[in-house]
Design a protein around this motif. Structure first.
Motif, PDB file in Angstrom:
ATOM      1  N   MET A  33       7.801  26.084 -26.732  1.00 31.87           N
ATOM      2  CA  MET A  33       7.081  27.148 -26.039  1.00 31.87           C
ATOM      3  C   MET A  33       6.670  28.246 -27.013  1.00 31.87           C
ATOM      4  N   ASP A  34       5.385  28.551 -27.003  1.00 31.32           N
ATOM      5  CA  ASP A  34       4.848  29.724 -27.693  1.00 31.32           C
ATOM      6  C   ASP A  34       4.669  30.793 -26.628  1.00 31.32           C
TER       7      ASP A  34
ATOM      8  N   GLU B 291      -0.467  31.468 -22.833  1.00 29.85           N
ATOM      9  CA  GLU B 291      -0.239  31.317 -21.397  1.00 29.85           C
ATOM     10  C   GLU B 291      -0.052  29.864 -20.989  1.00 29.85           C
ATOM     11  N   ARG B 292      -0.866  28.970 -21.504  1.00 33.69           N
ATOM     12  CA  ARG B 292      -0.752  27.565 -21.135  1.00 33.69           C
ATOM     13  C   ARG B 292       0.573  26.985 -21.597  1.00 33.69           C
ATOM     14  N   SER B 293       0.993  27.322 -22.806  1.00 36.11           N
ATOM     15  CA  SER B 293       2.269  26.836 -23.324  1.00 36.11           C
ATOM     16  C   SER B 293       3.432  27.305 -22.444  1.00 36.11           C
ATOM     17  N   VAL B 294       3.379  28.554 -22.026  1.00 37.39           N
ATOM     18  CA  VAL B 294       4.441  29.103 -21.174  1.00 37.39           C
ATOM     19  C   VAL B 294       4.439  28.424 -19.810  1.00 37.39           C
TER      20      VAL B 294
ATOM     21  N   ASP C  23       3.861  40.676 -24.481  1.00 40.55           N
ATOM     22  CA  ASP C  23       3.082  39.623 -23.822  1.00 40.55           C
ATOM     23  C   ASP C  23       3.995  38.468 -23.426  1.00 40.55           C
ATOM     24  N   GLY C  24       4.961  38.155 -24.289  1.00 43.07           N
ATOM     25  CA  GLY C  24       5.891  37.074 -23.978  1.00 43.07           C
ATOM     26  C   GLY C  24       6.695  37.355 -22.725  1.00 43.07           C
ATOM     27  N   ALA C  25       7.159  38.593 -22.576  1.00 41.02           N
ATOM     28  CA  ALA C  25       7.902  38.962 -21.366  1.00 41.02           C
ATOM     29  C   ALA C  25       7.014  38.849 -20.136  1.00 41.02           C
ATOM     30  N   PHE C  26       5.778  39.309 -20.250  1.00 40.30           N
ATOM     31  CA  PHE C  26       4.838  39.235 -19.129  1.00 40.30           C
ATOM     32  C   PHE C  26       4.539  37.792 -18.744  1.00 40.30           C
TER      33      PHE C  26
ATOM     34  N   ALA D 133       5.138  33.127 -15.068  1.00 41.05           N
ATOM     35  CA  ALA D 133       5.356  31.697 -14.865  1.00 41.05           C
ATOM     36  C   ALA D 133       6.598  31.417 -14.029  1.00 41.05           C
ATOM     37  N   CYS D 134       7.647  32.209 -14.217  1.00 41.64           N
ATOM     38  CA  CYS D 134       8.915  31.948 -13.513  1.00 41.64           C
ATOM     39  C   CYS D 134       8.909  32.441 -12.074  1.00 41.64           C
ATOM     40  N   ILE D 135       8.244  33.573 -11.807  1.00 39.77           N
ATOM     41  CA  ILE D 135       8.341  34.112 -10.442  1.00 39.77           C
ATOM     42  C   ILE D 135       7.613  33.251  -9.418  1.00 39.77           C
ATOM     43  N   LYS D 136       6.667  32.439  -9.848  1.00 46.20           N
ATOM     44  CA  LYS D 136       6.015  31.571  -8.859  1.00 46.20           C
ATOM     45  C   LYS D 136       7.016  30.575  -8.273  1.00 46.20           C
ATOM     46  N   HIS D 137       8.031  30.228  -9.058  1.00 41.44           N
ATOM     47  CA  HIS D 137       9.112  29.373  -8.559  1.00 41.44           C
ATOM     48  C   HIS D 137      10.161  30.205  -7.819  1.00 41.44           C
ATOM     49  N   MET D 138      10.509  31.356  -8.370  1.00 44.72           N
ATOM     50  CA  MET D 138      11.534  32.199  -7.754  1.00 44.72           C
ATOM     51  C   MET D 138      11.104  32.708  -6.383  1.00 44.72           C
ATOM     52  N   TYR D 139       9.842  33.094  -6.260  1.00 49.99           N
ATOM     53  CA  TYR D 139       9.368  33.617  -4.981  1.00 49.99           C
ATOM     54  C   TYR D 139       9.433  32.551  -3.888  1.00 49.99           C
TER      55      TYR D 139
END
Length: 256
Positions: free
Chosen positions: A58-59, A63-66, A112-115, A120-126
Motif C-alpha cells: 500500500m502506498d 487513492e487507488r492503492s489504498v 493525505d495518508g490519514a485521509f 477507505a476504511c469507514i465505508k466498511h465501518m459505517y
C-alpha cells in the motif's frame, strides 16, 4: 484488553512502532493487515506474526492503492474494525531551506495518508456500525521544534482530522483517537540525531540530551512497547468515552 478476532489495518506496519503494535494486537487476539509500501518487508512481517496476519502492499499517498488494499483485507476477513494510520517519514530543514517537493512528500504521507485510509476504511465501518480510527500523532501535534515545520504542520492537521471524524463517525459507532508519542527509540528517530547535530551546529549528545529528551522528566526515550500498549487500550476500550481525544506518551515532555 482483548480484540477477539477484530481486524486491524496498520499502515507502515512492517517495522518500528507499527510492527510492535501489530505484534501486540495479534497477542491480544486480533487479526492484522500489515500495510506497507515495501511489499517484501510487509510479507516478512506478516510471516513472523503467523496466520493472524496478512501483508498488503500500500502506498498511502495513492487513492487507488489504498482502496484496493483495504478492500483486499475486508474480502479476506469480512470486516475492517480498526485503522491505525501510522505510516510516516521525517525530513528536517530550516524553513527557508525546505525544498517544496520534500514538504509535499512528508505532508502527503502523513496527512493525505490519514485521509485516504480513513476514507477507505469507514465505508466498511459505517456498514457494520462500529469501528476504531487510531492516528499516530506526536508530541509535535501539540508542540513545535526547530527544523520540523512540515512534520509539525502535518501532525497538527491529524488532530483536526481525528476530531472531525469523532463527530461524523459517532452515529455509526465509529470512534477516534490520536496517539501522541514523544521521541520513541526507533531507527527513524536515531537517524535524526546526526542530521540535527549538523543543522544546529551542536554535538550528537546535545541533540539527544537537550533537543530530544530535554523536556522529559527522566531523560528517557519512550519505547515502542509503551505505544503498543496504549494502542491496544484504545482499540479494545468498550465505549466511546475517549473519542476525539489525543493521548500523549512522552515521559512528561508534554503534560495536558
Amino acid at each position: 484488553m482483548e480484540l477477539n478476532g477484530k481486524v486491524a489495518v496498520i499502515t507502515g506496519g512492517a517495522s518500528g512502532i507499527g510492527y510492535k503494535i501489530a505484534e501486540r494486537f495479534v497477542e491480544a487476539g486480533g487479526r492484522v493487515a500489515i500495510a506497507d509500501i515495501d511489499e517484501g518487508k510487509a510479507e516478512q512481517a506478516a510471516k513472523a506474526l503467523g496466520d493472524q496476519a496478512m501483508a498488503v502492499e500500500m502506498d498511502v499517498t495513492d487513492e487507488r492503492s489504498v482502496e484496493d488494499g483495504v478492500d483486499k483485507v475486508a474480502e479476506k476477513w469480512g470486516s475492517i474494525d480498526i485503522l491505525l494510520s501510522n505510516a510516516g517519514v521525517q525530513i528536517v530543514h530550516r524553513l527557508e531551506d525546505f525544498p517544496f517537493e520534500e514538504w509535499k512528500k512528508l505532508t502527503s504521507i502523513h496527512l493525505d495518508g490519514a485521509f485516504l485510509t480513513t476514507k477507505a476504511c469507514i465505508k466498511h465501518m459505517y456498514k457494520q456500525n462500529s469501528g476504531v480510527l487510531l492516528y499516530m500523532g506526536s508530541v509535535h501535534s501539540k508542540e513545535a521544534s526547530p527544523l520540523k515545520s512540515a512534520y509539525v504542520a502535518a501532525k497538527h492537521g491529524i488532530l483536526g482530522l481525528a476530531r472531525v471524524m469523532a463527530v461524523e463517525g459517532a452515529k455509526y459507532g465509529v470512534r477516534t483517537n490520536v496517539i501522541c508519542p514523544g521521541f520513541v527509540e526507533t531507527p527513524l528517530v536515531t537517524k535524526q540525531i546526526p542530521e540535527q547535530a549538523k543543522n544546529l551546529g551542536i554535538s550528537e549528545q546535545e541533540v539527544r540530551d537537550d533537543i530530544m529528551l530535554g523536556g522529559t522528566v527522566d531523560k528517557e526515550f519512550t519505547q515502542t512497547s509503551d505505544i503498543a500498549e496504549l494502542a491496544l487500550f484504545l482499540a479494545a476500550h468498550p465505549t466511546n468515552a475517549f473519542t476525539g481525544q489525543s493521548i500523549v506518551a512522552s515521559h512528561g515532555w508534554y503534560m495536558n
